[in-house]
Write a protein that holds these residues in place. Structure first.
Motif, PDB file in Angstrom:
ATOM      1  N   ASP A 205       0.843  -6.038 -15.100  1.00 30.35           N
ATOM      2  CA  ASP A 205       0.608  -5.277 -16.248  1.00 30.35           C
ATOM      3  C   ASP A 205       0.476  -5.839 -17.311  1.00 30.35           C
TER       4      ASP A 205
ATOM      5  N   GLU B   5       0.911  -1.695  -0.049  1.00 28.81           N
ATOM      6  CA  GLU B   5       0.194  -0.116  -0.085  1.00 28.81           C
ATOM      7  C   GLU B   5       0.895   1.055  -0.052  1.00 28.81           C
TER       8      GLU B   5
ATOM      9  N   ILE C 219      -1.656  -4.852 -11.215  1.00 28.84           N
ATOM     10  CA  ILE C 219      -2.872  -5.539 -10.288  1.00 28.84           C
ATOM     11  C   ILE C 219      -1.270  -6.427  -9.489  1.00 28.84           C
TER      12      ILE C 219
ATOM     13  N   ASP D   3      -0.776  -9.250  -6.550  1.00 35.26           N
ATOM     14  CA  ASP D   3      -1.607 -10.343  -6.003  1.00 35.26           C
ATOM     15  C   ASP D   3      -0.372 -10.698  -5.791  1.00 35.26           C
TER      16      ASP D   3
ATOM     17  N   TYR E 129      -3.216  -1.356 -16.665  1.00 36.79           N
ATOM     18  CA  TYR E 129      -3.731  -1.817 -15.913  1.00 36.79           C
ATOM     19  C   TYR E 129      -2.236  -2.118 -15.009  1.00 36.79           C
TER      20      TYR E 129
ATOM     21  N   ILE F  34      -5.748   1.706 -14.076  1.00 40.08           N
ATOM     22  CA  ILE F  34      -6.463   1.069 -12.980  1.00 40.08           C
ATOM     23  C   ILE F  34      -4.887   0.266 -12.101  1.00 40.08           C
ATOM     24  N   ILE F  35      -4.692   0.511 -10.800  1.00 37.23           N
ATOM     25  CA  ILE F  35      -3.692  -0.020  -9.423  1.00 37.23           C
ATOM     26  C   ILE F  35      -5.260  -0.804  -8.754  1.00 37.23           C
ATOM     27  N   GLN F  36      -4.731  -1.944  -8.678  1.00 38.67           N
ATOM     28  CA  GLN F  36      -5.386  -3.040  -8.268  1.00 38.67           C
ATOM     29  C   GLN F  36      -4.582  -3.574  -6.600  1.00 38.67           C
ATOM     30  N   ASN F  37      -4.600  -3.398  -5.812  1.00 42.01           N
ATOM     31  CA  ASN F  37      -3.745  -4.365  -4.729  1.00 42.01           C
ATOM     32  C   ASN F  37      -5.210  -5.474  -4.363  1.00 42.01           C
ATOM     33  N   ARG F  38      -4.441  -6.457  -4.691  1.00 45.68           N
ATOM     34  CA  ARG F  38      -5.286  -7.694  -4.049  1.00 45.68           C
ATOM     35  C   ARG F  38      -4.313  -8.585  -2.886  1.00 45.68           C
TER      36      ARG F  38
END
Length: 485
Positions: free
Chosen positions: A419, A343, A401, A403, A399, A359-363
């Motif tokens: 990406d 984060e 991601i 994970d 994007y 788009i940045i996704q933190n899973r």
């Protein structure tokens, strides 16, 4: 009668000079015994001829019943018997003997001719040989180095415990054939090279020391073995095989590589610090001069002044990254929540990169890992920043991601940064983690991002791997050690 007497006389002469004990037993009583019988049994002939004497009583108790059965069977069925047994002589000493018993006619009745050989010394020698063999087998089996013996065809004859532990293959799997070489060296060309060298050693009598090969153990792990080998020859000097001692030097090699890398990194860090320091002053002067020129020249050359300022800013950013790398000290180990690190890395990337249309996704959920928080933060900043900057303008959406995959049966977590950007071909992937390698335009990157990230993860005992395809995107995988519960 004269012929019979003459024959008996010859028998007695031969018997008296025989190196073996010879006696005749009739109905359980000895009716003739030669001098050697006295010597072996420890009883005089007078004692041997006594009605109370029985040769069977000399046999040790645990073997007496077996001897009695053989005696009765011979008297019943006739023929010849050869057996070993132990006796206790007249002096109380134990002797091992070999008895050759034959039923013969004697004075118109059946009797038993016994020829006895004292094999005590032979048995003692055999016992010593067995002890010596057991001792040698124990040394071979329990040696802390891999020991194997090959015959002249390359088949395994001996395979000790250390060989089992290092290779993962048991002696039951390998002894008696040469399939082990296909298992240890699956690459055919490499295997032929190793095998031909071993066969040459057997034929030519070469002695090889510190011959290093890379094997693939049964569990799939690669190991480096240092071999010390010598051929075996028979009594006539002909080669009959090969004995090889192998030492697993995998960890030593890894330590050497780490030491060399550490020394290389230390030298690179010192060089980077000197270069960065030497460049900072002229860059500061250029920046000041650009500001001065902007105030004097006016709008006519505004674009040129802007470019100068931008390039100074880029150069300063690169120098800052180099200095950051050169000042890295010892790792400050601790328990870190990898979710917080990711984060923080995303927030920092958003401050230094334009991420408005990305788009940045933190899973990544909460997981404790062992490491240095600041260094891991820098590692993830570098990789996520690369993923953001790999945007493909031909695609509508870019994007990134992040994970996490938990390996339940292992002590690691795997974090993936994925990406859908421009991707890399195989040649670029090969060089991606080398220092100062970059595919970006001059001034837009130092080429140290992945290099520093890889170095940080290696310091943590982890691993970085890259999978990418030109035009499709990139997946960077990071392995880190979990905190044991």
């Amino acid at each position: 009668m004269d012929a019979l007497a003459q024959s008996e006389k010859k028998f007695r002469i031969l018997a008296e000079n025989s190196p073996n004990a010879i006696f005749i037993d009739k109905k359980g009583k000895i009716v003739y015994a030669n001098k050697k019988t006295e010597e072996i049994t420890g009883y005089s002939r007078e004692e041997l001829y006594s009605p109370q004497f029985s040769f069977l009583n000399l046999v040790v108790p645990e073997e007496r019943e077996k001897a009695r059965k053989i005696y009765i069977e011979l008297l019943t069925n006739g023929g010849t018997s050869l057996c070993e047994c132990a006796i206790v002589d007249g002096h109380g000493g134990r002797k091992e003997i070999l008895v050759n018993a034959t039923v013969i006619p004697y004075e118109d009745e059946e009797a038993m001719l016994c020829i006895v050989t004292d094999i005590t010394k032979i048995k003692e020698t055999e016992k010593e040989v067995r002890k010596l063999n057991q001792y040698l087998e124990s040394i071979i089996e329990n040696a802390n180095v891999w020991l194997d013996v090959l015959d002249e065809e390359g088949n395994i004859v001996i395979w000790n415990k250390a060989a089992e532990e290092i290779s993962g293959y048991t002696k039951e799997e390998v002894v008696g054939h040469a399939k082990i070489w296909e298992w240890l060296y699956p690459d055919e060309e490499y295997r032929k090279k190793i095998f031909s060298k071993e066969m040459a050693m057997i034929k030519e009598g070469d002695v090889v020391e510190n011959f290093e090969t890379e094997i693939r153990a049964k569990d799939g792990k690669k190991k480096i073995i240092s071999w010390h080998s010598k051929n075996l020859i028979d009594e006539e000097g002909r080669p009959i095989g090969l004995v090889a001692l192998g030492i697993d030097i995998t960890e030593m090699k890894q330590m050497q590589e780490k030491l060399m890398e550490h020394l290389k990194m230390a030298s690179l860090g010192r060089l980077a610090a000197v270069v960065a320091h030497e460049l900072n002053t002229p860059l500061a002067n250029i920046a000041i001069t650009a500001e001065y020129l902007a105030s004097k020249i006016g709008e006519e050359h505004e674009e040129e002044i802007r470019i100068i300022k931008e390039e100074v800013k880029n150069a300063s950013s690169i120098i800052k990254e180099i200095l950051s790398f050169s000042r890295m000290g010892k790792i400050e180990w601790g328990e870190i929540d990898i979710k917080n690190v990711v984060e923080s890395a995303i927030e920092r990337v958003k401050k230094i990169c334009d991420t408005n249309d990305i788009i940045i996704q933190n899973r990544v959920d909460s997981h404790k890992v062992l490491g240095d928080e600041q260094r891991l933060l820098q590692c993830f900043v570098n990789i996520i920043k690369n993923a953001v900057m790999a945007k493909d303008d031909k695609k509508d959406t870019h994007y990134v991601i992040i994970d996490l995959i938990e390996r339940e049966k292992e002590e690691e977590v795997e974090i993936k940064i994925i990406d859908n950007g421009v991707g890399m071909d195989k040649n670029v992937q090969k060089d991606a983690m080398k220092p100062f390698f970059t595919t970006r335009p001059l001034g837009e990157g130092s080429g140290l991002g992945l290099f520093i990230a890889n170095w940080i993860i290696k310091q943590h005992g982890g691993k970085i791997s890259i999978e990418s395809e030109k035009g499709k995107g990139t997946e960077v995988s990071i392995l880190l050690h979990k905190v044991k519960k």
